[in-house]
Design a protein around this motif. Sequence first.
Motif, PDB file in Angstrom:
ATOM      1  N   LYS A  86      40.759  55.390  34.916  1.00  0.00           N
ATOM      2  CA  LYS A  86      40.097  54.610  35.953  1.00  0.00           C
ATOM      3  C   LYS A  86      38.948  53.822  35.341  1.00  0.00           C
ATOM      4  O   LYS A  86      38.194  54.338  34.517  1.00  0.00           O
ATOM      5  N   ASN A 142      37.480  47.160  42.690  1.00  0.00           N
ATOM      6  CA  ASN A 142      36.767  48.425  42.515  1.00  0.00           C
ATOM      7  C   ASN A 142      36.950  49.352  43.710  1.00  0.00           C
ATOM      8  O   ASN A 142      37.060  50.573  43.559  1.00  0.00           O
ATOM      9  N   GLN A 158      33.213  57.033  33.321  1.00  0.00           N
ATOM     10  CA  GLN A 158      34.143  55.981  33.702  1.00  0.00           C
ATOM     11  C   GLN A 158      33.967  54.763  32.810  1.00  0.00           C
ATOM     12  O   GLN A 158      32.847  54.391  32.465  1.00  0.00           O
ATOM     13  N   VAL A 185      33.963  50.791  31.694  1.00  0.00           N
ATOM     14  CA  VAL A 185      33.502  49.553  32.323  1.00  0.00           C
ATOM     15  C   VAL A 185      34.181  48.364  31.659  1.00  0.00           C
ATOM     16  O   VAL A 185      34.178  48.240  30.435  1.00  0.00           O
ATOM     17  N   THR A 215      35.741  50.699  36.042  1.00  0.00           N
ATOM     18  CA  THR A 215      34.902  49.914  36.939  1.00  0.00           C
ATOM     19  C   THR A 215      34.797  48.510  36.364  1.00  0.00           C
ATOM     20  O   THR A 215      34.490  48.346  35.178  1.00  0.00           O
ATOM     21  N   ILE A 216      35.076  47.514  37.184  1.00  0.00           N
ATOM     22  CA  ILE A 216      34.956  46.129  36.734  1.00  0.00           C
ATOM     23  C   ILE A 216      33.560  45.627  37.081  1.00  0.00           C
ATOM     24  O   ILE A 216      33.118  45.722  38.226  1.00  0.00           O
ATOM     25  N   GLN A 217      32.884  45.110  36.086  1.00  0.00           N
ATOM     26  CA  GLN A 217      31.523  44.609  36.262  1.00  0.00           C
ATOM     27  C   GLN A 217      31.520  43.090  36.098  1.00  0.00           C
ATOM     28  O   GLN A 217      32.017  42.561  35.102  1.00  0.00           O
ATOM     29  N   VAL A 248      36.210  41.229  42.530  1.00  0.00           N
ATOM     30  CA  VAL A 248      35.774  42.416  41.797  1.00  0.00           C
ATOM     31  C   VAL A 248      35.484  43.572  42.750  1.00  0.00           C
ATOM     32  O   VAL A 248      35.882  44.723  42.502  1.00  0.00           O
ATOM     33  N   ASP A 249      34.817  43.280  43.856  1.00  0.00           N
ATOM     34  CA  ASP A 249      34.516  44.326  44.847  1.00  0.00           C
ATOM     35  C   ASP A 249      35.804  44.939  45.398  1.00  0.00           C
ATOM     36  O   ASP A 249      35.904  46.166  45.572  1.00  0.00           O
ATOM     37  N   GLY A 280      40.404  50.776  43.432  1.00  0.00           N
ATOM     38  CA  GLY A 280      40.547  51.651  42.275  1.00  0.00           C
ATOM     39  C   GLY A 280      41.504  51.050  41.267  1.00  0.00           C
ATOM     40  O   GLY A 280      42.668  50.823  41.562  1.00  0.00           O
TER      41      GLY A 280
END
Length: 379
Positions: A67, A57, A23, A25, A69-71, A53-54, A60
């Motif tokens: 897809k 994520n 995935q 980032v 993932t945002i960090q 951000v939560d 989705g």
Amino acid sequence: MQVTTRIIPFAIALAFAGSAGAQQVVKLGHVAPISGPSAHLGKDMENAARMAVDELNAKGVAINGQKVTIQLVSEDDGADPKQGTAVAQKLVDAHVNGIIGHLNSGTSIPASKIYHDAGIVQISPATTAPQYTAQRFPGAFRVVASDVKLGATMGKYAIDTLKAKNIAIIDDRTTYGQGVADQFAKGVKGGAGVRVVGREFTSATATDYTAILTSIKAKKPDLIFFGGMDSVAGPMLKQIKALGIPATFMGGDGMCTDALGRLAGAGLGEGKVFCAEAGGVKGAQEKVMEDFRARYKKKFNMDVQLYAPYVYDSVMVMATAMQNAKSADPAKYLPELKKIRYEGVTGTIQFDDKGDIKDGALTLFTYKGGKRTRLDVVR
């Protein structure tokens, strides 16, 4: 099959975590003062960025069909320009895809040059100094009204509604504090029978204001305007009360917090303190804001302090621009950000050609029973 991904510092391509099926980032940098006198405001901002951000994520997020993932990469600038530029460079070196921050104009403005040189987009949820967007960096945006509007609005309110005639002005010599005080001074200039009887300054870390307040007391002002943060305004109000100065107290968004009641104690008075917050909603949008505040409190077990809704919207706006552009490369999603129209918690977000929010709102408050009480939202 192993795939090697080259990370380009300026374009900042998405980072892969090893294999072709891994995935992607997307790194979002967030900067605010998590330490020092304004830490309560900085933590409020960091919480909101993490909340956004939560939620993204959990829902989705896909960029160009992939897809991601945002960090969140969060840094503390301590409200200090030197520390602010150091963490700005740290985030550039970490190859973040965008920046949400800073709080203080004095840190945001020097940091913005570093982001600009690296080709990284910055959305500030709190920077109000006109100089921020006057630099004309194409990747610098803000989601709150500038001090030009705040100063003019508060100046008009001081004259027309509060009927102030003799006005004293104090600032904390920061970029923000001096800037908002200067704009307020312009706002009251030319008012019929209005005089600025004193212009004094302190510092953002001072604790004793006796000398400047004694000087001001002798000039018998009916209103004192302060440019600075709540961490200074609160103790200053205590000393104003101790010196028996009967003037109304007014300030900008930096002191316009719920925490001011705690910091000022009995110095707050009843309906004697007025302030303006950059931003604000009314009508049907109030329910959206109330829902956000309830979700925030449930997640963090604390109330919103000030800028959390604007941080949340900043993250969502940046993520939406990336999705529209089908890329997290700042050079590719920047054009989408320039033309975006996003309906957020804080209302409609669109930017003008300088990166300022269009038709930015201001909310006027006073304090009653130790609590911040809304007077009106103006645009």
